[in-house]
Motif scaffolding. Structure first.
Motif, PDB file in Angstrom:
ATOM      1  N   LYS A  54     -59.000 -81.936 -20.352  1.00 49.72           N
ATOM      2  CA  LYS A  54     -60.445 -81.688 -20.313  1.00 49.72           C
ATOM      3  C   LYS A  54     -60.901 -81.278 -18.915  1.00 49.72           C
ATOM      4  O   LYS A  54     -61.747 -80.402 -18.761  1.00 49.72           O
ATOM      5  CB  LYS A  54     -61.209 -82.941 -20.757  1.00 49.72           C
ATOM      6  CG  LYS A  54     -61.168 -83.154 -22.261  1.00 49.72           C
ATOM      7  CD  LYS A  54     -62.351 -84.002 -22.696  1.00 49.72           C
ATOM      8  CE  LYS A  54     -62.437 -84.040 -24.211  1.00 49.72           C
ATOM      9  NZ  LYS A  54     -63.539 -84.919 -24.638  1.00 49.72           N
ATOM     10  N   ASN A  61     -60.070 -77.738 -18.513  1.00 50.41           N
ATOM     11  CA  ASN A  61     -61.034 -76.899 -19.234  1.00 50.41           C
ATOM     12  C   ASN A  61     -62.356 -76.773 -18.470  1.00 50.41           C
ATOM     13  O   ASN A  61     -62.923 -75.686 -18.369  1.00 50.41           O
ATOM     14  CB  ASN A  61     -61.327 -77.500 -20.620  1.00 50.41           C
ATOM     15  CG  ASN A  61     -60.126 -77.424 -21.542  1.00 50.41           C
ATOM     16  OD1 ASN A  61     -59.197 -76.646 -21.314  1.00 50.41           O
ATOM     17  ND2 ASN A  61     -60.134 -78.240 -22.593  1.00 50.41           N
ATOM     18  N   ASP A  91     -74.868 -81.166 -31.862  1.00 48.97           N
ATOM     19  CA  ASP A  91     -73.868 -80.368 -31.163  1.00 48.97           C
ATOM     20  C   ASP A  91     -74.451 -79.460 -30.090  1.00 48.97           C
ATOM     21  O   ASP A  91     -73.796 -79.164 -29.095  1.00 48.97           O
ATOM     22  CB  ASP A  91     -73.099 -79.509 -32.178  1.00 48.97           C
ATOM     23  CG  ASP A  91     -72.148 -80.351 -33.010  1.00 48.97           C
ATOM     24  OD1 ASP A  91     -71.843 -81.486 -32.582  1.00 48.97           O
ATOM     25  OD2 ASP A  91     -71.712 -79.888 -34.074  1.00 48.97           O
ATOM     26  N   LYS A 121     -68.696 -76.784 -24.022  1.00 43.82           N
ATOM     27  CA  LYS A 121     -67.559 -76.574 -24.932  1.00 43.82           C
ATOM     28  C   LYS A 121     -66.297 -77.228 -24.381  1.00 43.82           C
ATOM     29  O   LYS A 121     -65.536 -77.865 -25.114  1.00 43.82           O
ATOM     30  CB  LYS A 121     -67.329 -75.071 -25.130  1.00 43.82           C
ATOM     31  CG  LYS A 121     -68.379 -74.449 -26.049  1.00 43.82           C
ATOM     32  CD  LYS A 121     -68.264 -72.926 -26.107  1.00 43.82           C
ATOM     33  CE  LYS A 121     -69.291 -72.361 -27.081  1.00 43.82           C
ATOM     34  NZ  LYS A 121     -69.986 -71.167 -26.538  1.00 43.82           N
ATOM     35  N   SER A 141     -65.894 -79.711 -22.325  1.00 41.63           N
ATOM     36  CA  SER A 141     -65.845 -81.158 -22.139  1.00 41.63           C
ATOM     37  C   SER A 141     -66.082 -81.940 -23.432  1.00 41.63           C
ATOM     38  O   SER A 141     -65.446 -82.963 -23.650  1.00 41.63           O
ATOM     39  CB  SER A 141     -66.858 -81.584 -21.067  1.00 41.63           C
ATOM     40  OG  SER A 141     -68.125 -81.022 -21.296  1.00 41.63           O
ATOM     41  N   TYR A 142     -66.991 -81.456 -24.268  1.00 48.46           N
ATOM     42  CA  TYR A 142     -67.348 -82.254 -25.442  1.00 48.46           C
ATOM     43  C   TYR A 142     -67.400 -81.455 -26.735  1.00 48.46           C
ATOM     44  O   TYR A 142     -67.974 -81.922 -27.720  1.00 48.46           O
ATOM     45  CB  TYR A 142     -68.703 -82.950 -25.212  1.00 48.46           C
ATOM     46  CG  TYR A 142     -68.671 -83.878 -24.019  1.00 48.46           C
ATOM     47  CD1 TYR A 142     -68.026 -85.113 -24.103  1.00 48.46           C
ATOM     48  CD2 TYR A 142     -69.225 -83.502 -22.796  1.00 48.46           C
ATOM     49  CE1 TYR A 142     -67.968 -85.947 -23.007  1.00 48.46           C
ATOM     50  CE2 TYR A 142     -69.172 -84.336 -21.694  1.00 48.46           C
ATOM     51  CZ  TYR A 142     -68.534 -85.559 -21.803  1.00 48.46           C
ATOM     52  OH  TYR A 142     -68.468 -86.384 -20.717  1.00 48.46           O
ATOM     53  N   SER A 143     -66.866 -80.237 -26.733  1.00 53.25           N
ATOM     54  CA  SER A 143     -66.946 -79.366 -27.919  1.00 53.25           C
ATOM     55  C   SER A 143     -68.389 -79.248 -28.414  1.00 53.25           C
ATOM     56  O   SER A 143     -68.632 -79.196 -29.614  1.00 53.25           O
ATOM     57  CB  SER A 143     -66.034 -79.879 -29.051  1.00 53.25           C
ATOM     58  OG  SER A 143     -64.727 -80.049 -28.582  1.00 53.25           O
ATOM     59  N   ARG A 144     -69.304 -79.268 -27.472  1.00 52.02           N
ATOM     60  CA  ARG A 144     -70.706 -79.018 -27.811  1.00 52.02           C
ATOM     61  C   ARG A 144     -71.059 -77.636 -27.254  1.00 52.02           C
ATOM     62  O   ARG A 144     -70.207 -76.925 -26.707  1.00 52.02           O
ATOM     63  CB  ARG A 144     -71.611 -80.089 -27.182  1.00 52.02           C
ATOM     64  CG  ARG A 144     -71.313 -81.474 -27.722  1.00 52.02           C
ATOM     65  CD  ARG A 144     -72.076 -82.567 -26.992  1.00 52.02           C
ATOM     66  NE  ARG A 144     -73.425 -82.761 -27.524  1.00 52.02           N
ATOM     67  CZ  ARG A 144     -74.270 -83.694 -27.094  1.00 52.02           C
ATOM     68  NH1 ARG A 144     -73.910 -84.524 -26.128  1.00 52.02           N
ATOM     69  NH2 ARG A 144     -75.467 -83.831 -27.616  1.00 52.02           N
ATOM     70  N   ASN A 145     -72.294 -77.220 -27.404  1.00 51.94           N
ATOM     71  CA  ASN A 145     -72.689 -75.916 -26.863  1.00 51.94           C
ATOM     72  C   ASN A 145     -74.117 -75.968 -26.354  1.00 51.94           C
ATOM     73  O   ASN A 145     -74.868 -76.910 -26.658  1.00 51.94           O
ATOM     74  CB  ASN A 145     -72.541 -74.816 -27.929  1.00 51.94           C
ATOM     75  CG  ASN A 145     -73.399 -75.117 -29.148  1.00 51.94           C
ATOM     76  OD1 ASN A 145     -74.620 -74.973 -29.104  1.00 51.94           O
ATOM     77  ND2 ASN A 145     -72.765 -75.588 -30.220  1.00 51.94           N
TER      78      ASN A 145
END
Lengths: 298, 298, 298, 298
Positions: free
Chosen positions: B283, B286, C45, C289, C291-295
């Motif tokens: 992470k 990334n 998200d 995206k 770090s947390y698969s958010r946007n």
């Protein structure tokens, strides 16, 4: 989570007192250490005052200051010979001092007959400082320099341990314990201002923490002194904070005194002059009597 | 009052940059120091990670940790051999380490092939630590131990200077200047949490100051690293604060990793385990790419 | 002493969570509140961004800013109409705003089609602000104005509660509880900088506390937003601290954006311009995206 | 950068004094406001003392306390009827008070003949409180509730403005200016403890800032009072900090007094009992005479 209970935070919990600083902790409610340094008693009825310039600027000046503060009732002459500086760039004035400043302090001591306190800043100078100074002063930045604490303690000389400006009471008593564990019991604590979000003037840096005086005295038997000059960094606040220090129960007061404050070699915003010092000594004596039946002027 | 203008307060004024830390200060907007330590570049595209236990508990354990953190991409093995402690009472576990811990770190380095960083706590051990450790780590409590800074600097070894938990950025850069003035330019700064009025949990002690990362990088060309483990003292906050450290622009991250955190010999509330470390490395990589086109994993 | 155990200090103890803020506290490890405001989801998200000027200076300007921040992906237009000021002396520019500023915000909302957030400062204006603003923003100085919290909560409008710069997380969640207890569950928390001993530059006032993001999210199910513009008060630090906010896990970001920052009517040292905002939106999206698969950008 | 010079930080710069709080600022070195409230002079030779319980628990109790503190020389009876609480969950005891507590205070005033000070917490109760209380006390959490300050000021009643625990002196004097600008000149400032990184005991929350006394008095002509009970939250520190407050130059002292402190309805760790209060009054009188030729007991 059970583990969590084993790890207290930054303030002192009842359990700390027994396990973290058993030597610094009081054994009973009225336990108070008393000891003599150069004929001056600490922890007793008389509250010692340490007075003098931030820096030992010249032989003449330090002797003049020694005479004056002694005449007003100061118990110790303070003066910086070895000085730790935040930045490595020092004016030529600083380079003149160190060994030379120490020698001038010795001259003042001999000529005027007043005991000395000065800071020792590194291990290699401990012996030299210990020869002249009646008390080894350990500065705020060295409070948690543990090997240095141990080395100072082992000289057997009385020690003044200044609180680091970022240290909790818990940290401070932990550092004191490093000295006590060496068998050196002539230890004086000195509060000299802490970092807080607020210092009131754009030029000030620290806040004199007087709440730490009763807080420390509730836990430890060691004498606790205040230094309002370094804390406030501002002449007009020095006298009220010195008086407040006495009234909060402090066991001593350290003050910067200079005959010509505006032209002091370092930190000219903070020293008081001879006349103000003389007046302040009388008021501190009055306040000591009024609040705790103690005295400053014998 | 004119004198007053000469005495800035606790934060950095524009004038400070030129006069107080001319060597630490950037010479131009994009000035950034790059240097190599044991084949790892600092200040470049790859962000080095230092990982390992708080204390070097045993030979087997440190070798196991070295293998694991290396496999996950860590650039340096960290581990405490000489540890400064707030109180002089240490468990027997602490007494086993020091020289022994240093030897175990050397074993891990040789066997696993990973560079080492460990704290040096006093002058007499500098040579011993310098022989094993690729970087001399100077701890928070020694940040303003100026003779010690000078002695470390004179070894010529790369140095990591941790910020004191009560020090301003101004104080910290002043301490850095003491190292740079000795001609030692391989200097890494490390933020590890500051004392503030608020730490959120009753067990926590410090607050990771990420604002100091862009603040330091605006002024100095030196690499600046963050240590979220010591700052937060609390496992669940370590990963988010490590990611935030990368996103704030940090030039490195130091993390406590232990195979069995709950049973770590010291500070068991803060290390993360191997699996969490491996996941966090990905992470962080990334985030480094997403924010600054840098990387953690090459 | 037994009594003492009943009185925790300034940080949160495990017992506090159950007894002091039962409504704000999570019911289970992954409990997270989600709700919609004007078509924008909180706690989901997508991480909402609030962007706009410190002060609504003119109709033309606020419409221009609304168009630009919307084009770059902002979810809400922020702008101050009613502004609490530390001192009662305000420039004529401030007097033009208030009702007028609110009307201009309504114009921007209608013309550009972007939801609005603006501060409500006193009870008598709650209805007027609630008519235009999609979220009632409660400023730092009103965080513990409990009757005002209750009055805002009773409108049923979504609320953003900014943390006081001197408040602990414990105080902040206590204030949140005053809103939740009225049955208003659309509550957003916003960290905007705290007073600490260190702010790094002589002009800065606050420190963005990112450690409070994971700390708050460990305890509460409410969304937590960061405002790096007010915290840093310094343009060059805004982007890194916004990215760090996302990486620490924040559920939203509030930013000051102005087409000509140097000439902004108030606080010209802190806004970023259109180009920097557009660039930052993309980077925040990348970091979310990574770090947390958010946007941030849908 | 030129713009930067226009934006001072969190402490007071010389320019602030003229432009931010011209009404609060002294016009000359010895400028000191004097005014009478219910026959008691503020800013004069006698230092008023406000004493009483944290909460008005019952009619009998408040009358008993009023008699006792008056007999020991207190000038005002203090007691909380309306109390702002960090959390919305209050014990039944709190619900009994408010209007009822106010009525009991009125009973004590009439029966014992002692003026009253009590907190007013929200606008709708201003008239009710103003009818009974000789001074409107504005609590720490309302210090920057500007519309409320204005509303209180417009009653024309004397006001005590407590400092917020996170507010700088600059913020505090700015809030004072909001009251003075309404033409209400009977304004008393009260220091009651600030948030700092260190509060010494795990149960304590605040630190009494005595440095703010000379700092405020250097700038403002308004009387400045100290409240050591709330600041220390710990009975054994109250008396030393009260004496220190007098010695620092405070123009008044507020103290919590309860006949049975351990069983006080709220905050039982902080009140002192009748005997300690009587003794403290004498000592404060002695210290006032010793330090400033003022008095507490006429």
């Amino acid at each position: 989570m059970n583990l969590e209970n084993k790890f207290p935070g930054k303030d002192i919990s009842p359990d700390d007192i027994l396990t973290k600083f058993p030597l610094a902790a009081k054994k009973s409610l009225n336990h108070k250490t008393k000891f003599m340094v150069a004929g001056v008693e600490f922890g007793g009825d008389t509250i010692p005052v340490f007075a003098g310039p931030n820096m030992v600027e010249s032989q003449d000046l330090i002797i003049d200051i020694a005479k004056n503060v002694k005449a007003s009732g100061a118990h110790f002459l303070r003066g910086g010979a070895f000085k730790p500086l935040t930045f490595p760039y020092r004016s030529p004035k600083y380079n003149e001092t160190r060994e030379q400043g120490l020698a001038w302090l010795a001259d003042a001591k001999r000529e005027v007959g007043i005991p000395i306190i000065t800071e020792v800043m590194e291990e290699k100078y401990i012996d030299a400082v210990a020869e002249v100074s009646d008390i080894l002063q350990i500065g705020t930045r060295n409070m948690q320099n543990f090997p240095f604490l141990t080395a100072c303690a082992r000289t057997g000389k009385p020690i003044m341990l200044k609180r680091h400006y970022g240290a909790s009471l818990r940290d401070w008593l932990g550092a004191a314990e490093y000295i006590l564990i060496e068998g050196n019991e002539k230890l004086i604590l000195c509060e000299r201002g802490i970092s807080t979000p607020h210092t009131h003037r754009s030029t000030s840096r620290f806040l004199l923490d007087l709440q730490v005086i009763p807080a420390a005295q509730e836990i430890t038997h060691l004498p606790v002194v205040v230094d309002p000059s370094h804390a406030t960094f501002w002449r007009p606040w020095v006298a009220p904070m010195a008086l407040a220090g006495i009234a909060s129960g402090a066991d001593g007061v350290m003050l910067e005194v200079h005959p010509d404050p505006q032209n002091a070699a370092v930190d000219p915003l903070q020293p008081i002059d001879y006349a103000e010092f003389q007046n302040l000594m009388k008021k501190m004596d009055n306040v000591a009597k009024a609040s705790y039946s103690r005295n400053v002027l014998k």
